[in-house]
Enzyme design. Structure first.
Site, PDB file in Angstrom:
ATOM      1  N   HIS A 183      57.682  85.110 -38.177  1.00  0.00           N
ATOM      2  CA  HIS A 183      58.518  84.835 -39.348  1.00  0.00           C
ATOM      3  C   HIS A 183      58.163  83.402 -39.730  1.00  0.00           C
ATOM      4  O   HIS A 183      58.463  82.472 -38.987  1.00  0.00           O
ATOM      5  CB  HIS A 183      59.981  84.976 -38.949  1.00  0.00           C
ATOM      6  CG  HIS A 183      60.970  84.511 -39.979  1.00  0.00           C
ATOM      7  ND1 HIS A 183      61.881  85.368 -40.558  1.00  0.00           N
ATOM      8  CD2 HIS A 183      61.203  83.297 -40.530  1.00  0.00           C
ATOM      9  CE1 HIS A 183      62.622  84.688 -41.427  1.00  0.00           C
ATOM     10  NE2 HIS A 183      62.237  83.430 -41.421  1.00  0.00           N
ATOM     11  N   ASP A 313      61.618  95.817 -42.812  1.00  0.00           N
ATOM     12  CA  ASP A 313      62.514  94.750 -42.333  1.00  0.00           C
ATOM     13  C   ASP A 313      63.960  95.264 -42.355  1.00  0.00           C
ATOM     14  O   ASP A 313      64.894  94.526 -42.704  1.00  0.00           O
ATOM     15  CB  ASP A 313      62.349  93.466 -43.165  1.00  0.00           C
ATOM     16  CG  ASP A 313      63.035  92.261 -42.523  1.00  0.00           C
ATOM     17  OD1 ASP A 313      63.502  92.373 -41.371  1.00  0.00           O
ATOM     18  OD2 ASP A 313      63.099  91.201 -43.190  1.00  0.00           O
TER      19      ASP A 313
HETATM   20 ZN   LIG Z   1      61.927  87.682 -40.630  1.00  0.00          ZN
END
Ligand SMILES: [Zn+2]
Length: 445
Positions: A183, A313
């Site tokens: 991320h 996600d």
């Molecule tokens: Zn993420």
């Protein structure tokens, strides 16, 4: 539902990007594996499922989902998440480690995989934490976690901000020939805002989520990848500049891949506003919905293969959590049950980008990047198969989701294209009620 062995799926449009197949034909399934693919009128073995009018494709694979178990099972658990995955056409998902506690040790990985096997609706593989407790300080024991089954490493939710720690993490992952799945976000640069930095954040008087936080970490990491050579897969890229950096790294033949989420292909920051001008927390996620220019860059990059996969996600939160004031509401939306149709809506543009391209981005490519079973209908592969009705129009009703949470921005949307039957190792894990008669009653089981 267990089926007889062998049986044959007949009459469908067989799409297997791994072998370049796109033709009407039949596939024979025996003992949980694909044992024949026939593109001529070969007589079927055993009973048949009539897939006329449907696409027959390798089961979808999503390497980026949050199943919330252990510790946050009021949002989702492995069973509800597996059910949602099967309903969305998925046969394999990889779950992110930002659970409570984090998936940073062997026992935690073993527990997730055991629970997923008990549920039996979807293969669940683990993306383990890259640093202990996802604190960004001490690298985990990569060798132990990789042998326990971790398919990649990520502190998803947070970037690995410290340069030395990130180098050590990359070196450790390279040693075990796994993948760093970061991320990318320097929080001091992104300001962890609530809405993308721009006219909408200014209009709302909210802290702007600055894309520079994402882009600067991608840039830092790519310089390290060039030195260290680790396989590197950028999570949920969302900005035009981030995509350009990745495109450049690919031109330089670095071992870099990336992914995008359907919401970044269909929505942008202006969509956050309700008709009355207030922001809707079901449009809040990290990274945030970006500008229309960023969105267009994401679409173009999927088409040109700079972006390798489309992932959800999937990030469940309860209604009461999401009903908090926008600034305080948690980041993330569910996606497993809308992903295929949303991606189809955003991307399909035949013949330039057709169903085989979409299946490649949602099954074949993730299987290749994370070395997962499935992603193909080749003889010998597990019979992980999805039957898709490409013309089926349906209304998104979050109350009908199998997920434990309903936090989607797509409620009320009319979408086209749906998984009507999902098979995991030759067992039916999802069968659309409206298609049951067509598929099973007309079949000679
Ligand atoms: Zn993420």
């Amino acid at each position: 539902m267990r089926l007889p062995s062998p049986f044959t799926i007949t009459g469908g449009r067989i799409i297997d990007p791994a072998t370049g197949t796109d033709a009407i034909g039949s596939i024979e399934i025996r003992d949980g594996a694909i044992t024949a693919v026939n593109l001529d009128a070969a007589p079927p073995s055993g009973p048949t499922i009539d897939a006329t009018g449907l696409i027959v494709a390798p089961g979808l694979i999503d390497p980026h989902v949050h199943l919330r178990e252990p510790g946050q099972t009021h949002k989702e658990d492995i069973e509800s998440g597996s059910r949602a995955a099967a309903a969305g056409g998925f046969t394999t998902v990889c779950c992110m480690p930002n659970t409570t506690p984090a998936l940073d040790n062997v026992a935690a990985i073993v527990n997730v995989e055991r629970r997923a096997q008990e549920v039996g609706l979807c293969r669940v593989r683990v993306v383990a934490a890259a640093t202990v407790a996802r604190q960004g300080q001490k690298p985990v024991d990569f060798a132990a976690l990789a042998s326990a089954g971790a398919v990649a490493f990520s502190d998803d939710g947070d970037g690995i901000e410290d340069d030395a720690v990130c180098s050590a993490v990359m070196a450790g992952i390279k040693n075990v020939d796994s993948v760093l799945f970061p991320h990318c976000e320097f929080k001091a640069l992104s300001h962890s805002g609530a809405v993308h930095l721009g006219p909408v954040s200014r209009q709302l008087g909210l802290v702007g989520y600055d894309p520079h936080g994402e882009e600067a970490m991608i840039e830092r990491d790519l310089a390290l990848v060039a030195k260290l050579g680790v396989r590197y897969h950028v999570a949920h890229v969302s900005t035009a500049k981030g995509i350009a950096l990745i495109a450049d790294a690919k031109r330089r033949k670095l071992p870099v891949t990336t992914e995008v989420c359907p919401h970044h292909l269909l929505l942008c920051d202006t969509d956050v506003l309700r008709a009355d001008g207030t922001p809707d927390p079901n449009f809040k996620m990290s990274p945030p919905l970006r500008s229309a220019t960023d969105r267009a860059a994401c679409i173009e990059a999927v088409r040109s293969r700079v972006i390798d996969c489309v992932v959800t996600d999937h990030a469940p939160h309860t209604a009461s959590e999401k009903n908090a004031p926008f600034e305080r509401a948690p980041m993330g939306i569910v996606g497993l049950e809308t992903s295929l149709a949303c991606a189809a809506r955003a991307l399909l543009d035949p013949p330039a980008f057709d169903w085989p391209d979409l299946i490649e981005r949602m099954s074949t490519a993730p299987a290749r990047i994370f070395r997962l079973p499935g992603g193909t209908l080749r003889v010998g592969a597990p019979a992980d198969v999805v039957l898709i009705d490409p013309d089926r129009a349906w209304d998104v009703d979050p109350q009908q989701f199998h997920s434990r949470s309903q936090n989607t921005p797509f409620g009320g949307w009319r979408l086209t294209g749906r998984a009507v039957c999902t098979l995991l190792a030759g067992r039916i894990t999802h069968l659309d009620a409206a298609q049951r008669d067509r598929l099973i009653a007309k079949s000679d089981f």
